[in-house]
Design an enzyme around this catalytic site. Sequence first.
Site, mmCIF file in Angstrom:
data_model
loop_
_atom_site.group_PDB
_atom_site.id
_atom_site.type_symbol
_atom_site.label_atom_id
_atom_site.label_comp_id
_atom_site.label_asym_id
_atom_site.label_seq_id
_atom_site.Cartn_x
_atom_site.Cartn_y
_atom_site.Cartn_z
ATOM 1 N N LEU A 139 0.868 -1.168 0.000
ATOM 2 C CA LEU A 139 0.000 0.000 0.000
ATOM 3 C C LEU A 139 0.909 1.223 0.000
ATOM 4 C CD1 LEU A 139 -2.697 -0.903 2.706
ATOM 5 C CD2 LEU A 139 -2.911 -1.064 0.225
ATOM 6 N N ASP A 140 0.503 2.263 -0.725
ATOM 7 C CA ASP A 140 1.279 3.494 -0.719
ATOM 8 C C ASP A 140 1.391 4.037 0.702
ATOM 9 O OD1 ASP A 140 1.417 3.348 -3.486
ATOM 10 O OD2 ASP A 140 -0.358 4.605 -3.770
ATOM 11 N N LYS A 141 2.403 4.836 0.942
ATOM 12 C CA LYS A 141 2.633 5.411 2.276
ATOM 13 C C LYS A 141 1.352 6.025 2.852
ATOM 14 C CE LYS A 141 4.833 9.359 4.515
ATOM 15 N NZ LYS A 141 5.593 10.611 4.298
ATOM 16 N N ARG A 238 -5.386 5.411 -8.099
ATOM 17 C CA ARG A 238 -5.100 6.843 -8.217
ATOM 18 C C ARG A 238 -4.925 7.256 -9.674
ATOM 19 N NH1 ARG A 238 -0.018 7.471 -4.362
ATOM 20 N NH2 ARG A 238 -0.320 9.688 -4.829
#
Length: 325
Positions: A139-141, A238
């Site tokens: 997962l992205d930060k 995104r």
Amino acid sequence: MSSENRITGHYAVPPELSGKRLDQVAAGLISEHSRSRLQSWIKSGALTVNGKKCKPRDKVMLDDQLELDAEPEAQVTWEAEPISLDVVYEDEHLLVINKPAGLVVHPAAGHAAGTLVNALLNYAPEVENLPRAGIVHRLDKDTSGIMVVARSLVAHTSLVEQLQTRTMGREYEAVVVGTLTGGATVDAPIGRHPTDRKRMAVVPNGKPAVTHYRLVERFAAHTHIRCKLESGRTHQIRVHMAHVRHPLVGDPVYGGRLRLPKGTSDELREVLADFNRQALHAQQLTLEHPETGEILSWEAPLPDDMIELIEALRKHAKELEQSAY
């Protein structure tokens, strides 16, 4: 060493990778391992093509068979750190966590410590012997939510296979800019942005990527959606939502400048201005247990910041509706 403790795999070269170097093809097909480790396996003969040892620069063609048979070894050199984890489920094979926004998954330039990997090495030291410390998807930060981590080679092999065959179910909740009229599917290949290598983009020669989304709630100028992935490309939701001109609220990379809806109250303006991460949460994860075969599913409730955002958007929409009468 018994075969069940070895790292093994069989991979057929697909059309889009035909004619490329072996090391490039290996990185594309076996992405859960680092490029340097794949290089070492090629050179040692642990990773072969059609049963033969090859060099990293050798070209491979459509339907060539890559076979991996390697001994596990310490895969990481990062330090264990006593960082608290929100553990949703655990057994000898799996560790399921609810990752908070702001936590980096892997150590990298600028984030050598304080990451999920550092926390995992402290909580479950056995992941040191697994590729990427047992992490099979990221997962992205600034994306919150459910993640699964392998604690054994059996689990690692099974989870990677489930991801590759798209049998692992992953659903996300997001808030996007603009009012959507209904659910849809975005089927658009994703790759590196042609001029900005730090960003991803929809590009003709990218990897296949499919995102399904449906409406949860529509507001005056925003929409709460639920997304289901068929693939797991970097920044997929995104990029796809920005591609259809409905970027995620707060997205610092793909969202553009802050857009305020007509008649925005001071309260909503403050909430939107202060929401400085992409409004994206990994809400549900479903998979087959690597040992028992049981279908398991976990959910993580929306974090407080997304609840506050949705409540502010809902309140604003009701105020506009009431003022119209």
